[in-house]
Design an enzyme around this catalytic site. Structure first.
Site, PDB file in Angstrom:
ATOM      1  N   THR A 164       0.821  -1.208   0.000  1.00  0.00           N
ATOM      2  CA  THR A 164       0.000   0.000   0.000  1.00  0.00           C
ATOM      3  C   THR A 164       0.857   1.261   0.000  1.00  0.00           C
ATOM      4  O   THR A 164       2.013   1.232   0.459  1.00  0.00           O
ATOM      5  CB  THR A 164      -0.912   0.012   1.247  1.00  0.00           C
ATOM      6  OG1 THR A 164      -1.573   1.277   1.349  1.00  0.00           O
ATOM      7  CG2 THR A 164      -0.088  -0.186   2.514  1.00  0.00           C
ATOM      8  N   ASP A 165       0.282   2.364  -0.458  1.00  0.00           N
ATOM      9  CA  ASP A 165       0.998   3.646  -0.401  1.00  0.00           C
ATOM     10  C   ASP A 165       1.042   4.211   1.019  1.00  0.00           C
ATOM     11  O   ASP A 165       1.817   5.136   1.304  1.00  0.00           O
ATOM     12  CB  ASP A 165       0.359   4.666  -1.344  1.00  0.00           C
ATOM     13  CG  ASP A 165      -1.111   4.956  -1.054  1.00  0.00           C
ATOM     14  OD1 ASP A 165      -1.680   4.329  -0.140  1.00  0.00           O
ATOM     15  OD2 ASP A 165      -1.693   5.798  -1.761  1.00  0.00           O
ATOM     16  N   GLU A 166       0.266   3.631   1.938  1.00  0.00           N
ATOM     17  CA  GLU A 166       0.237   4.151   3.298  1.00  0.00           C
ATOM     18  C   GLU A 166       1.561   3.958   4.036  1.00  0.00           C
ATOM     19  O   GLU A 166       1.821   4.625   5.039  1.00  0.00           O
ATOM     20  CB  GLU A 166      -0.913   3.516   4.084  1.00  0.00           C
ATOM     21  CG  GLU A 166      -2.276   3.880   3.528  1.00  0.00           C
ATOM     22  CD  GLU A 166      -3.423   3.514   4.444  1.00  0.00           C
ATOM     23  OE1 GLU A 166      -3.265   3.677   5.668  1.00  0.00           O
ATOM     24  OE2 GLU A 166      -4.459   3.049   3.934  1.00  0.00           O
ATOM     25  N   TYR A 195      -1.643  -0.322  11.072  1.00  0.00           N
ATOM     26  CA  TYR A 195      -1.825  -1.017   9.794  1.00  0.00           C
ATOM     27  C   TYR A 195      -0.663  -0.736   8.854  1.00  0.00           C
ATOM     28  O   TYR A 195      -0.021  -1.656   8.327  1.00  0.00           O
ATOM     29  CB  TYR A 195      -3.138  -0.604   9.129  1.00  0.00           C
ATOM     30  CG  TYR A 195      -3.153  -0.901   7.644  1.00  0.00           C
ATOM     31  CD1 TYR A 195      -3.061  -2.213   7.186  1.00  0.00           C
ATOM     32  CD2 TYR A 195      -3.236   0.119   6.693  1.00  0.00           C
ATOM     33  CE1 TYR A 195      -3.046  -2.497   5.824  1.00  0.00           C
ATOM     34  CE2 TYR A 195      -3.225  -0.150   5.336  1.00  0.00           C
ATOM     35  CZ  TYR A 195      -3.128  -1.456   4.908  1.00  0.00           C
ATOM     36  OH  TYR A 195      -3.098  -1.739   3.567  1.00  0.00           O
ATOM     37  N   LYS A 241       2.366  -3.220   7.297  1.00  0.00           N
ATOM     38  CA  LYS A 241       2.647  -3.397   5.868  1.00  0.00           C
ATOM     39  C   LYS A 241       4.072  -2.967   5.541  1.00  0.00           C
ATOM     40  O   LYS A 241       4.744  -3.590   4.702  1.00  0.00           O
ATOM     41  CB  LYS A 241       1.647  -2.612   5.030  1.00  0.00           C
ATOM     42  CG  LYS A 241       0.227  -3.162   5.061  1.00  0.00           C
ATOM     43  CD  LYS A 241       0.136  -4.573   4.487  1.00  0.00           C
ATOM     44  CE  LYS A 241       0.365  -4.597   2.986  1.00  0.00           C
ATOM     45  NZ  LYS A 241       0.167  -5.975   2.423  1.00  0.00           N
TER      46      LYS A 241
END
Length: 348
Positions: free
Chosen positions: A129-131, A154, A158
């Site tokens: 993810t870009d998060e 979260y 990741k």
């Protein structure tokens, strides 16, 4: 190829499995999913009986279950999407995210290494993810070399799994590929996520909870465009490389909700502006990142990928799908999820 797709009964995973099953009849596609609240076999009903598709209920953190899947289906490649992915849930209970996203990823790689013996001729593709990159200001974009700066349990989980994937490549020569994507939208998206949550609440004339002032910005990517990108990277991307996948499509949350209200009013025959009256600002999420924006130039330049559909087309198509598939929505919003949802928003 015998490809193990973890999380294949989930939102993004089911779209990818469908693409692979239909596009590559000579491949054997094995969906491996624990069928938690976010996984649903109804997402795969059109391919469940396909000759080149197999379903295995399994937990990526279980050594025995993953090993059995590799042996029983002679797995040659892995596309790894299985993950706990809801930020609010990670804030309330981070350990589940550590266990699934970090331990599960490492377990998958260990089992793949043991079964393949050598990495030659295999691919372990990790979808992220870009998060993991943290929060952007009003300008700039995330690129493949943006430093990691996760802000939620979260995104931290990741980020950790990304680092393990990279470490296995450098330490063991393990044949990895990785991509980091922006926010996906489309059919079969669990109703805890922003767009389906708003659609469902507008339909039922419930409050539309918007964090803070709704000024947080996200880059939205049509899920089928994402599946095409994964397919392309899996087949043609370089081993050891990572690619950013984005929609070049930034929206403030409040503007997106207003756009959904407008489309829903049109589709439901309501007076213009009626649904917008349901918008309710709630206490902001802890550690809420201000803006995400992906620079997908590398993917375009090296592999020729770009989004196929405009956001306006995709959003209206998504709205129509949810309105036409209310049985699916009712099924996944029943029971434990509905209790969680009610408790979450009653506290705000």
């Amino acid at each position: 190829m015998n490809i193990l797709v973890t999380g294949g009964a989930g939102f993004i995973g089911s779209h990818l499995v469908r693409l692979l099953v239909n596009k590559y009849p000579a491949y054997q596609i094995v969906t491996f999913d624990a069928l938690t609240y976010a996984g649903n076999l109804a997402n795969l009903k059109d391919v469940m009986a396909a000759e080149n598709h197999h379903f295995v209920k399994g937990d990526i953190t279980s050594e025995q279950e993953v090993k059995a899947a590799f042996e029983n289906y002679q797995i040659t490649d892995v596309i790894h999407l299985a993950a706990e992915s809801h930020v609010d849930r990670s804030i309330e209970g981070p350990m589940e995210f550590v266990h699934t996203n970090v331990v599960g990823t490492v377990n998958l790689m260990n089992q793949a290494r043991a079964y393949w013996k050598s990495g030659e001729g295999h691919v372990f593709y990790h979808v992220s993810t870009d998060e993991v990159f943290g929060s952007l200001g009003s300008e700039g974009f995330f690129t493949e070399v943006t430093p990691y700066d996760p802000r939620s349990p979260y995104s931290a989980s990741k980020a950790a799994s990304d680092h393990f994937v990279s470490a296995y490549y450098h330490t063991y020569g393990f044949p990895v590929k990785r991509s980091n994507c922006s926010n996906n939208y489309g059919s079969n998206h669990h109703p805890e996520k922003l767009i389906p949550l708003m659609i469902n609440n507008i339909l039922n004339k419930k409050p539309l909870p918007v964090y803070g002032e709704g000024i947080n910005v996200r880059d939205w990517l049509w899920v089928e465009d994402h599946a095409r990108a994964i397919d392309l990277i899996f087949h043609k991307g370089a081993i050891g490389c990572n690619y950013n996948i984005g929609g070049w499509n930034e929206w403030r949350n409040i503007d997106l909700v207003h756009e959904l209200c407008k489309i829903m009013d049109e589709e439901l025959g309501r007076k213009e502006g009626e649904s917008a009256k349901l918008i309710t600002c709630v206490k902001d999420r802890a550690g809420h990142d201000l803006r995400y924006a992906i620079d997908a130039t590398k993917l375009f330049d090296e592999l020729g990928w770009k989004p196929d559909i405009t956001f306006e087309e995709g959003l209206r198509s998504t709205v129509k799908w949810y309105l036409e598939n209310q049985d699916w929505v009712k099924e996944v919003t029943s029971g434990a999820y509905q209790e969680y949802y009610n408790n979450m928003y009653n506290q705000r």
